[in-house]
Design an enzyme around this catalytic site. Structure first.
Site, PDB file in Angstrom:
ATOM      1  N   GLY A 291      42.560  46.348  32.423  1.00  0.00           N
ATOM      2  CA  GLY A 291      42.775  45.638  33.675  1.00  0.00           C
ATOM      3  C   GLY A 291      43.842  44.571  33.532  1.00  0.00           C
TER       4      GLY A 291
ATOM      5  N   HIS B 182      37.017  38.925  30.336  1.00  0.00           N
ATOM      6  CA  HIS B 182      36.980  39.274  31.750  1.00  0.00           C
ATOM      7  C   HIS B 182      36.324  38.173  32.582  1.00  0.00           C
ATOM      8  CE1 HIS B 182      37.513  43.226  29.851  1.00  0.00           C
ATOM      9  NE2 HIS B 182      38.126  43.562  30.962  1.00  0.00           N
TER      10      HIS B 182
ATOM     11  N   ASP C 190      36.725  51.062  30.634  1.00  0.00           N
ATOM     12  CA  ASP C 190      37.851  51.577  29.854  1.00  0.00           C
ATOM     13  C   ASP C 190      37.451  52.837  29.103  1.00  0.00           C
ATOM     14  OD1 ASP C 190      39.172  49.367  30.777  1.00  0.00           O
ATOM     15  OD2 ASP C 190      39.449  48.428  28.821  1.00  0.00           O
TER      16      ASP C 190
ATOM     17  N   GLY D  19      45.229  40.718  34.175  1.00  0.00           N
ATOM     18  CA  GLY D  19      44.540  39.461  33.926  1.00  0.00           C
ATOM     19  C   GLY D  19      44.488  39.095  32.466  1.00  0.00           C
ATOM     20  N   HIS D  20      44.952  40.032  31.591  1.00  0.00           N
ATOM     21  CA  HIS D  20      44.965  39.767  30.153  1.00  0.00           C
ATOM     22  C   HIS D  20      46.379  39.564  29.619  1.00  0.00           C
ATOM     23  CE1 HIS D  20      40.862  40.949  30.441  1.00  0.00           C
ATOM     24  NE2 HIS D  20      41.122  42.223  30.611  1.00  0.00           N
TER      25      HIS D  20
END
Length: 334
Positions: free
Chosen positions: A53, A217, A109, A55-56
């Site tokens: 995702g 997360h 994932d 955001g990382h």
């Protein structure tokens, strides 16, 4: 909530477009903009593919380039990329030697990468390495068992270098599985994450509290404790890591101190100074270091410490040339 954005639903796509424009010497969009890939692929080399995702950032797109990843698939914020994205990356980057999929141990994932691998069976050879470096697993959200966190960077660098050196798909899978057992990470946060879609923080701490064992997360950790000084925090992290990793006399270590997105650089170096001294006091030979903001959780105030134990071959792979948007050393071809 204040963010530099237009709409939450378009934030990831607009950010990726800016990333590709900024680093177009190294990367480009794959078909239908489903993933980011190296601009120049190497025929006959195993393609190394990862993703997760948004955001990382800078993980994973920031690690695409010679010496590391061939492609990265990005989902919406904290949401796994779809199987269709991963299939497209496999189809476009496999130049004949197959594809190695590097997957963080999160349920979404794992499911989507597995579905993609099954879908290309018969057309492409794939192997999967699951990264599970986090040591704090009690009450871990979004995964079964250890989560894949900052140690993913180490796995991607070593396997990317090994693929660049010509290692075949079976060898890369075996190396990745061995490597995963020699990397351990623990994170601590001083505040939650503000997710653009909801405009709410994932968890709220009092001024005198810290969250121990957080993932990437925005999920809470396994315990909420009173905030203590940096020496005490670093000692707690080091003690927990050393209790969970097997040490061999011939091994040498890489220490990585990683910021989660909202932690100033001086604080990261302060923690590095402490943990390095603590590890060395326990007889660990520190050979390499990496300090900075690499594997984030949007704007989370916090950090993680990763200890990776290498043999001489592992150190050589770490030192091999790399040319990505974020990591660059040596003289990688591009």
């Amino acid at each position: 909530m204040k963010k530099f954005m237009n709409k939450a639903e378009s934030m990831v796509a607009e950010s990726l477009e800016g990333f590709v424009l900024a680093h177009d010497r190294l990367v480009m969009f794959g078909s239908a903009r489903k993933f980011v890939r190296r601009r120049h692929l190497t025929p006959g080399k195993v393609a190394v593919i990862s993703g997760g995702g948004a955001g990382h950032e800078p993980m994973h797109v920031g690690f695409v380039g010679p010496g590391m990843l061939d492609a990265a698939c990005t989902g919406h914020i904290f949401t796994s990329p779809t199987p269709y994205q991963i299939i497209a990356a496999v189809e476009e980057t496999d130049t004949g030697a197959g594809c190695l999929l590097i997957v963080k141990n999160y349920d979404g994932d794992l499911m989507n990468f597995e579905m993609a691998a099954e879908a290309v069976t018969g057309r492409h050879r794939t192997e999967t390495v699951v990264v599970s470096d986090e040591i704090a697993v009690q009450g871990a959200g979004r995964s079964s068992g250890r989560r894949g966190v900052a140690g993913t960077l180490v796995v991607e660098k070593i396997l990317g270098a090994a693929a660049e050196a010509g290692m075949d798909l079976v060898g890369l899978k075996a190396l990745g599985d061995r490597l995963n057992k020699r990397i351990r990470t623990m994170g601590v946060a001083l505040g939650g994450v503000t997710v653009p879609d909801t405009a709410r923080s994932t968890f709220v701490l009092n001024p005198d509290e810290m969250e121990v064992g957080v993932g990437i997360h925005g999920e809470p950790g396994h315990s909420r404790q009173k905030l203590v000084d940096a020496n005490t925090i670093a000692r707690m992290i080091c003690d927990n890591i050393l209790a969970d990793i097997e040490l061999q006399n011939s091994d040498r270590a890489l220490i990585m101190v990683n910021g989660f997105g909202g932690t100033p650089t001086p604080e990261l170096y302060l923690i590095y100074n402490i943990v390095r001294r603590l590890f060395e006091a326990r007889g660990i030979s520190v050979a390499r270091s990496l300090v900075g903001t690499y594997v984030t959780s949007l704007d989370m105030a916090g950090l993680s410490v990763t200890l990776s134990m290498f043999d001489e071959k592992g150190l050589r792979f770490w030192d091999d040339p790399i040319s990505t948007a974020v990591l660059q050393w040596g003289c990688a071809k591009h």
